[in-house]
Write a protein that holds these residues in place. Structure first.
Motif, PDB file in Angstrom:
ATOM      1  N   HIS A   1      -8.386   3.337  15.810  1.00 52.61           N
ATOM      2  CA  HIS A   1      -7.548   3.821  14.713  1.00 52.61           C
ATOM      3  C   HIS A   1      -6.072   3.701  15.070  1.00 52.61           C
ATOM      4  CE1 HIS A   1     -11.146   5.155  12.818  1.00 52.61           C
ATOM      5  NE2 HIS A   1     -11.483   5.812  13.900  1.00 52.61           N
TER       6      HIS A   1
ATOM      7  N   ARG B   1     -11.407   1.763   0.931  1.00 59.68           N
ATOM      8  CA  ARG B   1      -9.995   1.474   0.812  1.00 59.68           C
ATOM      9  C   ARG B   1      -9.237   2.308   1.847  1.00 59.68           C
ATOM     10  NH1 ARG B   1      -5.413   1.492  -2.904  1.00 59.68           N
ATOM     11  NH2 ARG B   1      -5.980   3.141  -4.354  1.00 59.68           N
ATOM     12  N   ALA B   2      -9.620   3.541   1.970  1.00 55.61           N
ATOM     13  CA  ALA B   2      -8.974   4.410   2.961  1.00 55.61           C
ATOM     14  C   ALA B   2      -9.172   3.854   4.363  1.00 55.61           C
ATOM     15  CB  ALA B   2      -9.539   5.824   2.875  1.00 55.61           C
TER      16      ALA B   2
ATOM     17  N   ARG C   1      -1.753   5.220  -7.327  1.00 60.56           N
ATOM     18  CA  ARG C   1      -3.095   4.913  -6.847  1.00 60.56           C
ATOM     19  C   ARG C   1      -3.158   5.099  -5.335  1.00 60.56           C
ATOM     20  NH1 ARG C   1      -3.553   3.370 -11.297  1.00 60.56           N
ATOM     21  NH2 ARG C   1      -4.533   1.652 -12.425  1.00 60.56           N
ATOM     22  N   TYR C   2      -2.622   6.224  -4.944  1.00 60.25           N
ATOM     23  CA  TYR C   2      -2.539   6.470  -3.511  1.00 60.25           C
ATOM     24  C   TYR C   2      -3.891   6.864  -2.918  1.00 60.25           C
ATOM     25  CZ  TYR C   2      -1.607   9.030   0.765  1.00 60.25           C
ATOM     26  OH  TYR C   2      -1.644   9.487   2.051  1.00 60.25           O
ATOM     27  N   VAL C   3      -4.211   6.255  -1.813  1.00 59.10           N
ATOM     28  CA  VAL C   3      -5.383   6.650  -1.032  1.00 59.10           C
ATOM     29  C   VAL C   3      -4.902   6.825   0.407  1.00 59.10           C
ATOM     30  CG1 VAL C   3      -7.609   5.948  -0.131  1.00 59.10           C
ATOM     31  CG2 VAL C   3      -6.977   5.339  -2.444  1.00 59.10           C
ATOM     32  N   PRO C   4      -5.154   7.966   0.997  1.00 59.92           N
ATOM     33  CA  PRO C   4      -4.654   8.186   2.362  1.00 59.92           C
ATOM     34  C   PRO C   4      -5.249   7.169   3.328  1.00 59.92           C
ATOM     35  CG  PRO C   4      -5.740  10.162   1.492  1.00 59.92           C
ATOM     36  CD  PRO C   4      -5.942   9.074   0.495  1.00 59.92           C
ATOM     37  N   ASN C   5      -4.453   6.780   4.279  1.00 62.23           N
ATOM     38  CA  ASN C   5      -4.915   5.872   5.321  1.00 62.23           C
ATOM     39  C   ASN C   5      -5.815   6.632   6.298  1.00 62.23           C
ATOM     40  OD1 ASN C   5      -5.058   4.520   7.826  1.00 62.23           O
ATOM     41  ND2 ASN C   5      -3.354   3.230   7.193  1.00 62.23           N
ATOM     42  N   ALA C   6      -7.074   6.280   6.273  1.00 62.25           N
ATOM     43  CA  ALA C   6      -8.051   7.027   7.073  1.00 62.25           C
ATOM     44  C   ALA C   6      -7.725   6.963   8.566  1.00 62.25           C
ATOM     45  CB  ALA C   6      -9.450   6.487   6.822  1.00 62.25           C
ATOM     46  N   HIS C   7      -7.160   5.866   8.984  1.00 60.23           N
ATOM     47  CA  HIS C   7      -6.868   5.728  10.415  1.00 60.23           C
ATOM     48  C   HIS C   7      -5.739   6.655  10.825  1.00 60.23           C
ATOM     49  CE1 HIS C   7      -9.613   2.454  10.452  1.00 60.23           C
ATOM     50  NE2 HIS C   7      -8.951   1.872   9.471  1.00 60.23           N
ATOM     51  N   ALA C   8      -4.728   6.708   9.980  1.00 57.84           N
ATOM     52  CA  ALA C   8      -3.624   7.617  10.279  1.00 57.84           C
ATOM     53  C   ALA C   8      -4.131   9.058  10.280  1.00 57.84           C
ATOM     54  CB  ALA C   8      -2.512   7.443   9.265  1.00 57.84           C
TER      55      ALA C   8
ATOM     56  N   LEU D   1      -3.297   1.362  13.214  1.00 60.56           N
ATOM     57  CA  LEU D   1      -2.052   1.898  12.688  1.00 60.56           C
ATOM     58  C   LEU D   1      -0.886   1.057  13.195  1.00 60.56           C
ATOM     59  CD1 LEU D   1      -1.129   5.627  12.747  1.00 60.56           C
ATOM     60  CD2 LEU D   1      -1.256   4.013  10.889  1.00 60.56           C
TER      61      LEU D   1
ATOM     62  N   LEU E   1     -20.270   9.408   6.944  1.00 60.38           N
ATOM     63  CA  LEU E   1     -20.414   7.995   6.635  1.00 60.38           C
ATOM     64  C   LEU E   1     -21.122   7.328   7.805  1.00 60.38           C
ATOM     65  CD1 LEU E   1     -19.613   5.510   4.862  1.00 60.38           C
ATOM     66  CD2 LEU E   1     -17.638   5.307   6.356  1.00 60.38           C
TER      67      LEU E   1
ATOM     68  N   THR F   1      -2.855  -4.378  -3.253  1.00 57.44           N
ATOM     69  CA  THR F   1      -2.264  -4.187  -1.928  1.00 57.44           C
ATOM     70  C   THR F   1      -2.847  -5.176  -0.938  1.00 57.44           C
ATOM     71  OG1 THR F   1      -3.931  -2.537  -1.383  1.00 57.44           O
ATOM     72  CG2 THR F   1      -1.878  -1.758  -2.364  1.00 57.44           C
TER      73      THR F   1
ATOM     74  N   MET G   1       0.848  -1.203   0.000  1.00 51.69           N
ATOM     75  CA  MET G   1       0.000   0.000   0.000  1.00 51.69           C
ATOM     76  C   MET G   1       0.880   1.249   0.000  1.00 51.69           C
ATOM     77  SD  MET G   1      -3.452   0.430   0.489  1.00 51.69           S
ATOM     78  CE  MET G   1      -4.481   1.889   0.716  1.00 51.69           C
ATOM     79  N   ALA G   2       0.683   2.074  -0.986  1.00 50.42           N
ATOM     80  CA  ALA G   2       1.498   3.290  -1.077  1.00 50.42           C
ATOM     81  C   ALA G   2       1.198   4.228   0.081  1.00 50.42           C
ATOM     82  CB  ALA G   2       1.209   3.994  -2.392  1.00 50.42           C
TER      83      ALA G   2
ATOM     84  N   LEU H   1      -7.111  10.086  10.984  1.00 52.80           N
ATOM     85  CA  LEU H   1      -7.913  10.322  12.171  1.00 52.80           C
ATOM     86  C   LEU H   1      -7.059  10.474  13.411  1.00 52.80           C
ATOM     87  CD1 LEU H   1     -10.615   9.686  10.626  1.00 52.80           C
ATOM     88  CD2 LEU H   1     -11.340   9.062  12.926  1.00 52.80           C
ATOM     89  N   LEU H   2      -5.948   9.780  13.413  1.00 52.35           N
ATOM     90  CA  LEU H   2      -5.063   9.895  14.562  1.00 52.35           C
ATOM     91  C   LEU H   2      -4.443  11.286  14.581  1.00 52.35           C
ATOM     92  CD1 LEU H   2      -2.451   7.242  15.542  1.00 52.35           C
ATOM     93  CD2 LEU H   2      -4.286   8.253  16.839  1.00 52.35           C
TER      94      LEU H   2
ATOM     95  N   GLN I   1      -9.027   0.942   5.120  1.00 50.53           N
ATOM     96  CA  GLN I   1      -8.216  -0.255   5.240  1.00 50.53           C
ATOM     97  C   GLN I   1      -9.054  -1.502   5.484  1.00 50.53           C
ATOM     98  OE1 GLN I   1      -5.654   2.046   4.405  1.00 50.53           O
ATOM     99  NE2 GLN I   1      -4.417   0.522   5.428  1.00 50.53           N
TER     100      GLN I   1
END
Lengths: 339, 339
Positions: free
Chosen positions: B51, B113-114, A45-52, B55, A92, B146, A1-2, A54-55, B116
DNA sequence: CCGCCACAGGTAAGCGCTTTCCTGGAGACT
DNA sequence: AGTCTCCAGGAAAGCGCTTACCTGTGGCGG
């Protein structure tokens, strides 16, 4: 995952710049760098890590919903209302089904709290179980203490914001209608005893009948699952025990559909010999035969109001909105047959 | 919101120890410390930040589901199957409604995807739209690249694991039944043209009728929304244009219910003058009047199989399971009336 | 021509957690 | 008694991101 770092490296910029481009930060970035970053994003095809995210930026945006069962038409409608408002606010939804298991409900509250949801909606009847209610309220209080918002639908037992369907009044309306049409021997097929919705509706009905001098007999009440098969089974029992009923009130439409099926199976004319009434006015109610006389609850609105309450700032004190019920006369209820 | 550090401080231990106690790590911790930690957790009503956990320990456990609309009985049933298997595996579901908007579907893929998610399930008809299909497949491919797992329900256009209802075969079964019963002038009320489900079912029907020498006329097909009102509207149109039909096939049960309503409104006897068939065998199908002859699709199983595929390790090559359709004969279809 | 300011871009801290690796003390063995 | 082993517990790195703060450059005024 990028990762963002990958993007930055590929674009030949720092992670900070990449982040700023990607999030449309207010800080200006040169056009050339911006393009390099966007190209890198596309390439990888980068998608930001939502958990990161949110942290790093604790900006809670998802809303948790706990319902008994989304596939139940009642909750399907309520959920539609919840969804609509949530979507309007760009939120969401995480929808959880408790399947009417209080323990699972408790677990989901924890889980949603762990997810850092911005708000929590509990939809559906409460339970007559003080131990459970207390534990639930404790958990909700802990959640609210840290800034979480809670709104409940159809639960008396919560101290905060609530949207309540007029279960009791609606049942009263129905009771009065039956009496007016000459019914005196009225049976009830009810949902599980442990649900407050059951007792509320039963209470309204009981009151209306008592006021008109034909009190509801306990032996004309059958409890079963709040679904079609529960309704059919309860109807069968009721008919076997008291064949002289002129009306059956189902405490929701699914049960009423089951009742209709059982009556048809037995060749009992509806409403000729027995009238049948439902509750909720779920979408199918008008399409069964005979079309169901029922009590309309503004299901979608129940959801949308609750979501609105939850997304607004907490008021200085709890807001409780009661949404009115309305009697819908269709074909399944008629005048009581002469004795 | 209390953090692990707060808990550790209150218990007088290091965050490492607190974490080990809370997660039941295999590393042993002295009984006394354990108790101090647990007490601190209780006192502070501590719930770990999901989250941060994700991570630190990238162990994806939630599954994303994209459906057209959970409150549609078709998807409600499918979702029930998805839920069951997910719950058995201890997975939480995030359910997203695309409301049949391809753009929204694309957005949700990104969003999940974001998040995860461990797996992604796309349920419901594909679209006849190559541009969209390509974009979707690109996004899914990126996700799978990924390590994400994807399973689709009822979509041809995806290269990976899929569970397919036998739409075409089912429609053929139905077509043959109608021909067998002497129907020659058959109308169809179909869902949106753009959905592959619509064309698949239409294709099966067309084939069956053609094989028996009474080809389906395009002017006996009406397209509308895949819901009750769409069905009623399309039926009205059809009847106005071709009043001599002896049978109407609705491409799903909701539309069939609408058709029944419209026919009742016009006083047309079903199945005396016009037979009506549905598709899906949704729960209410047996309870309307007349009970709906329809094609049963194993909706719950569609969901449970898809979730099973998604949670299993990816196979060396794509698995496609076709779940069979079955004709359910009820009262709404009868012999064609004599001319 | 020098110094200052403005500003684009980078550096690094820190969000809350897990887990590897390290440390120090207790017990065992010679 | 001294050394080795073992083990419970802690220190710290790092997950992927955002953002406050810092740095270096160019333009401007004096």
């Amino acid at each position: 995952m990028a990762t963002l770092a990958d993007v930055a490296r590929r674009a030949g910029v720092s992670p900070a710049t990449a982040s700023r481009v990607i999030n449309g930060s207010s800080k200006p970035v040169a056009e050339e760098l911006r393009e390099r970053v966007l190209r890198a994003v596309a390439d990888l095809r980068y998608v930001p890590n939502a958990h990161a995210q949110l942290l790093a930026r604790p900006q809670r945006s998802v809303v948790g919903v706990i319902v008994h069962d989304v596939s139940d038409p009642y909750f399907a409608e309520v959920t539609r209302g919840l969804q609509r408002v949530a979507t309007e606010h760009g939120r969401l939804l995480i929808i959880c089904n408790s399947y009417r298991d209080p323990e699972r409900e408790l677990e989901y509250v924890e889980l949603l709290r762990a997810q850092q949801v911005a708000a929590l909606i509990l939809a559906g009847s409460g339970y007559h179980d003080d131990g459970f209610t207390q534990r639930l309220n404790e958990k909700l209080a802990a959640y609210e203490a840290t800034g979480g918002r809670v709104a409940v639908i159809g639960r008396h037992d919560h101290a905060g914001d609530a949207v309540m369907p007029a279960n009791e009044t609606g049942a009263q309306l129905l009771g009065e209608e039956l009496v007016r049409l000459g019914h005196r021997r009225i049976g009830v097929i009810a949902g599980p005893r442990v649900l407050t919705t059951t007792t509320d509706r039963l209470g309204g009905l009981r009151r209306a009948l008592a006021e008109h001098g034909c009190p509801l007999h306990d032996d004309r009440i059958r409890y079963a699952g709040f679904d079609r098969d529960g309704g059919a089974a309860a109807t069968a029992e009721l008919l076997d025990a008291a064949g002289d009923l002129t009306a059956i009130v189902a405490l929701n439409d699914s049960m009423a559909v089951g009742a209709l099926a059982e009556l048809r199976r037995r060749g009992v004319a509806v409403p000729g010999r027995v009238s049948v009434a439902g509750f909720d006015d779920m979408p199918i109610a008008g399409d069964v035969t005979p079309a169901l006389t029922t009590v309309r609850l503004p299901l979608v609105e129940l959801g949308s109001r609750a979501m609105t309450l939850a997304l607004e700032r907490a008021g200085d004190r709890a807001r409780v909105e009661v949404l009115p019920a309305e009697l819908v006369r269709r074909a399944s209820v008629g005048a009581a047959p002469p004795d």
